[in-house]
Write an enzyme that holds these catalytic residues in place. Structure first.
Site, short mmCIF file in Angstrom:
data_model
loop_
_atom_site.label_atom_id
_atom_site.label_comp_id
_atom_site.label_asym_id
_atom_site.label_seq_id
_atom_site.Cartn_x
_atom_site.Cartn_y
_atom_site.Cartn_z
N ASP A 30 0.80 -1.33 0.01
CA ASP A 30 0.00 0.14 -0.06
C ASP A 30 0.84 1.31 -0.01
O ASP A 30 0.38 2.25 0.53
CB ASP A 30 -0.99 0.00 1.12
CG ASP A 30 -1.71 -1.24 1.34
OD1 ASP A 30 -2.33 -1.90 0.07
OD2 ASP A 30 -1.94 -1.65 2.21
N LYS A 87 -0.60 4.24 -8.16
CA LYS A 87 -0.63 5.58 -8.70
C LYS A 87 0.61 5.61 -9.62
O LYS A 87 0.70 6.24 -10.92
CB LYS A 87 -0.62 6.69 -7.72
CG LYS A 87 -0.53 7.88 -8.54
CD LYS A 87 -0.41 9.07 -7.25
CE LYS A 87 0.19 10.40 -7.81
NZ LYS A 87 -0.15 11.58 -7.20
N HIS A 135 -4.84 -1.97 -5.79
CA HIS A 135 -3.99 -0.81 -6.17
C HIS A 135 -4.68 0.04 -6.82
O HIS A 135 -5.80 -0.23 -7.73
CB HIS A 135 -3.03 -1.48 -7.31
CG HIS A 135 -2.03 -2.39 -6.86
ND1 HIS A 135 -1.17 -3.04 -7.85
CD2 HIS A 135 -1.70 -3.01 -5.71
CE1 HIS A 135 -0.36 -3.80 -7.29
NE2 HIS A 135 -0.77 -3.74 -6.04
N THR A 168 -5.43 -11.76 4.08
CA THR A 168 -6.78 -11.10 3.50
C THR A 168 -7.77 -12.16 3.03
O THR A 168 -9.01 -11.54 2.86
CB THR A 168 -6.22 -10.45 2.12
OG1 THR A 168 -5.79 -11.65 1.21
CG2 THR A 168 -5.20 -9.37 2.24
N ARG A 212 1.99 -29.67 -6.06
CA ARG A 212 1.64 -29.85 -7.44
C ARG A 212 0.59 -31.01 -7.81
O ARG A 212 -0.40 -30.33 -8.41
CB ARG A 212 2.99 -30.45 -7.82
CG ARG A 212 4.11 -29.89 -7.94
CD ARG A 212 5.33 -30.60 -7.82
NE ARG A 212 5.56 -30.92 -6.42
CZ ARG A 212 6.63 -32.02 -6.34
NH1 ARG A 212 7.40 -32.34 -7.13
NH2 ARG A 212 6.64 -32.26 -5.06
N VAL A 249 1.97 13.96 -3.95
CA VAL A 249 1.47 14.92 -2.96
C VAL A 249 -0.20 14.89 -2.80
O VAL A 249 -0.88 15.91 -2.35
CB VAL A 249 1.91 16.29 -3.09
CG1 VAL A 249 3.51 16.44 -2.83
CG2 VAL A 249 1.50 16.97 -4.60
P1 GDP Z 1 -0.56 0.19 -3.58
O1 GDP Z 1 -1.27 -1.15 -3.20
O2 GDP Z 1 0.65 0.25 -3.16
O3 GDP Z 1 -1.18 0.60 -5.01
O4 GDP Z 1 -1.63 1.35 -2.63
P2 GDP Z 1 -3.04 1.46 -2.25
O5 GDP Z 1 -3.84 1.83 -3.59
O6 GDP Z 1 -3.36 0.30 -1.53
O7 GDP Z 1 -3.00 2.71 -1.24
C1 GDP Z 1 -2.60 3.72 -1.47
C2 GDP Z 1 -3.66 4.98 -1.25
O8 GDP Z 1 -3.13 6.19 -1.04
C3 GDP Z 1 -4.70 4.78 -2.11
O9 GDP Z 1 -5.94 5.20 -1.61
C4 GDP Z 1 -4.28 6.00 -3.07
O10 GDP Z 1 -5.55 6.79 -3.62
C5 GDP Z 1 -3.65 6.78 -2.13
N1 GDP Z 1 -2.58 7.93 -2.47
C6 GDP Z 1 -1.68 7.56 -3.43
N2 GDP Z 1 -0.72 8.38 -3.67
C7 GDP Z 1 -1.24 9.50 -2.57
C8 GDP Z 1 -0.58 10.59 -2.36
O11 GDP Z 1 0.38 11.22 -2.67
N3 GDP Z 1 -1.68 11.44 -1.19
C9 GDP Z 1 -2.70 11.01 -0.84
N4 GDP Z 1 -3.07 11.75 0.08
N5 GDP Z 1 -3.12 9.60 -1.06
C10 GDP Z 1 -2.30 8.94 -2.23
P1 IMO Z 2 -0.88 -4.27 -2.14
O1 IMO Z 2 -0.51 -5.03 -3.41
C1 IMO Z 2 -0.86 -4.61 2.20
C2 IMO Z 2 -0.73 -8.69 3.83
C3 IMO Z 2 -2.11 -9.23 4.85
C4 IMO Z 2 -1.16 -10.03 5.50
C5 IMO Z 2 -0.35 -10.88 4.91
C6 IMO Z 2 -0.61 -12.04 4.49
O2 IMO Z 2 -2.25 -3.54 -2.17
O3 IMO Z 2 0.15 -3.38 -1.43
P2 IMO Z 2 -2.43 -12.90 2.38
O4 IMO Z 2 -3.71 -12.75 2.21
O5 IMO Z 2 -1.48 -12.48 1.42
O6 IMO Z 2 -2.05 -14.24 2.94
O7 IMO Z 2 -1.77 -12.09 3.59
O8 IMO Z 2 -0.13 -9.96 3.92
N1 IMO Z 2 -1.07 -8.05 2.59
C7 IMO Z 2 -1.06 -6.99 2.11
N2 IMO Z 2 -0.94 -5.84 3.01
N3 IMO Z 2 -0.99 -4.71 0.81
C8 IMO Z 2 -1.00 -5.77 0.22
O9 IMO Z 2 -0.89 -5.55 -1.36
C9 IMO Z 2 -1.14 -6.89 0.76
N4 IMO Z 2 -1.21 -8.32 0.42
C10 IMO Z 2 -0.85 -8.93 1.51
O10 IMO Z 2 -2.67 -8.05 5.38
O11 IMO Z 2 -0.72 -8.99 6.79
MG MG Z 3 -2.92 -1.78 -1.79
#
Ligand code: GDP
Ligand code: IMO
Ligand code: MG
Length: 435
Positions: A15, A20, A43, A133, A147, A417
């Site tokens: 996350d 982005k 994402h 998750t 396998r 930002v």
């Molecule tokens: P990812 O899994 O790495 O793609 O990230 P996620 O989408 O799960 O979480 C990132 C969150 O932060 C999302 O809700 C984005 O819309 C938000 N986000 C990304 N860049 C920025 C930023 O620069 N500022 C703010 N406030 N939010 C952002």
């Molecule tokens: P993105 O791609 C944040 C975390 C789960 C848990 C651990 C194991 O959006 O960054 P799983 O279901 O994979 O067996 O869970 O990994 N986890 C994530 N946390 N962002 C993710 O993906 C995650 N994918 C798995 O919360 O702690």
């Molecule tokens: Mg994410």
């Protein structure tokens, strides 16, 4: 030779804002490829007023002219993918074999995997639960390793053999579920028919994606590898056992996409300006207090996939330096820098103490006992969400960026930002073609 490929990976616990940055880079690439994880990923891409949350479909789907690939290293969940495809189509995004290919070699998440994921977590004592998750990720990857009970996407194309396989595997799974958990059994016939239907819809997109990508490399077409999760969740190099079940660092690109290691190209490590973690496990810089609460509310830190509140804390540069070294990161993208705005001070962790002594070499296993050593910097209060040049930022925010660069020993070339596509500062990136 064409322009260098790009690999985007998360350097924390997921996350970090990968979606982005992938979206921002997609327009200069011909392919966007997922190589690890599955529908545990979430994402987010915000374009104008619209927000898209992607789980299995690569974020390049929003960019015309990009072929998106779900690589063999992904665990693929057909109903989740089809729902995602339907939602995107309903929002005007055309999806078909011209812009989405799914590896025949990707392992398929089946209903018993999701059931096993939830049941196996339920029986664990507090403190032992991983906080998955619930998407069936671990059980699917474990069947891949076992396998005999695994099913791959390509098998959907041979209906009769597929039906027989589902029947055989479901019979084994049902025995395990009733013996171990006294759980409801699954209906193999119903599952087989459901998945045959999915297969009909997905069939035209199922392909030998490794061959497609190797050909693209030979013709100099540019590929972007879209990481899922983050380095601290890597099965080998993360905070085991509180990790996910695949190789999520750049090291996972070659096997997970079916390309040579030389295809990894320019590695962009994504970091958020603080730290968040969903699920259980050590987190030395966690702020289970007002600061953590402020970061969670300002950053809207609730899981994209599960809606769970994310644990929040200060930036851990000691861990990120390790993650950057591991993935061979060339440059960094810093996201969510707007979130700490208004805090009196911002802290970054530069090392750990364990039993009073400073830890010399980082190891994730040290995290459980670690006490963070912090560098404190003054905060800033001006709204930075409309800054588009580095020099527009307040001096304190610039100092924080400089301190992060020093601690991680890499340049920060993208600064985000705000969530929207245009809310990004780009400087001195080595990625060609972004001008
Ligand atoms: P990812 O899994 O790495 O793609 O990230 P996620 O989408 O799960 O979480 C990132 C969150 O932060 C999302 O809700 C984005 O819309 C938000 N986000 C990304 N860049 C920025 C930023 O620069 N500022 C703010 N406030 N939010 C952002
Ligand atoms: P993105 O791609 C944040 C975390 C789960 C848990 C651990 C194991 O959006 O960054 P799983 O279901 O994979 O067996 O869970 O990994 N986890 C994530 N946390 N962002 C993710 O993906 C995650 N994918 C798995 O919360 O702690
Ligand atoms: Mg994410």
């Amino acid at each position: 030779m064409g322009p260098r490929n790009v690999t985007v990976v998360g350097l924390q616990w997921g996350d970090e804002g990968k979606g982005k940055i992938v979206d921002a880079l997609a327009r200069i690439c011909r392919y966007v490829v997922r190589f690890c994880g599955g529908a545990n990923a979430g994402h987010t891409v915000t374009v104008g007023e619209e927000t898209f949350a992607m789980h299995l479909i690569p974020c390049g789907i929003l960019t015309e002219g990009v072929t998106n690939v779900v690589g063999n290293g992904v665990v693929f969940d057909p109903p989740v993918a089809l729902e995602e495809i339907d939602n995107l189509r309903a929002r005007g995004i055309a999806i078909g074999p011209e812009n989405l290919r799914i590896s025949a070699g990707a392992h398929m998440v089946m209903p018993w995997h999701k059931q096993a994921d939830v049941l196996s977590e339920q029986v664990l004592a507090d403190g032992k639960k991983i906080g998955t998750t619930g998407r069936g990720i671990g059980p699917c990857y474990s069947d891949k390793a076992i396998r005999s009970t695994a099913i791959r996407v390509g098998e959907l194309l041979q209906e009769d053999a597929f039906r027989r396989k589902v029947h055989d595997v479901a019979t084994v799974k049902n025995k395990i579920f009733s013996a171990l958990y006294d759980a409801e059994t699954l209906d193999p016939g119903k599952i087989a028919e459901e998945y045959v239907e999915y297969g009909k819809k997905l069939g035209p997109m199922i392909d030998n994606t490794g061959a497609i990508l190797r050909k693209a490399i030979a013709s100099g077409e540019r590929i972007l590898f879209e990481g899922g999760q983050g380095a601290m969740l890597d099965i080998d190099h993360g905070t085991y056992p509180f990790v996910t079940s695949s190789t999520v660092t750049a090291c996972g690109v070659p096997t997970g996409a079916g390309v040579p290691p030389s295809a990894i190209g320019q590695v962009v490590g994504i970091i958020k300006a603080y730290t968040s973690r969903v699920g259980a496990g050590p987190f030395p810089t966690e702020q289970d207090n007002e600061i953590g609460e402020t970061l969670r509310e300002r950053g809207r830190e609730y899981g994209t996939t599960t809606g769970r509140p994310r644990r929040c804390g200060w930036f851990d540069a000691f861990a990120v330096r390790y993650a950057a070294d591991l993935s061979g990161v060339h440059e960094l993208a810093l996201s969510l820098l707007d979130v700490p705005t208004g805090l009196d001070e911002v802290k970054l962790c530069t090392g750990y103490r364990v039993g009073g002594a400073e830890v010399e070499r980082f190891a994730p296993s040290a995290m459980t006992e670690a006490v963070a050593i912090y560098q404190s910097l003054p905060g800033w209060s001006a709204d930075i969400s409309s800054c588009r040049e580095f020099d527009d930022l307040p001096a304190e925010a610039k100092d924080y960026v400089d301190a992060l660069e020093k601690a991680i020993a890499r340049p920060i070339t993208f600064i985000s930002v705000g969530p929207e596509r245009t809310q990004t500062i780009v400087r001195q990136t080595q990625i060609e073609g972004l001008e």
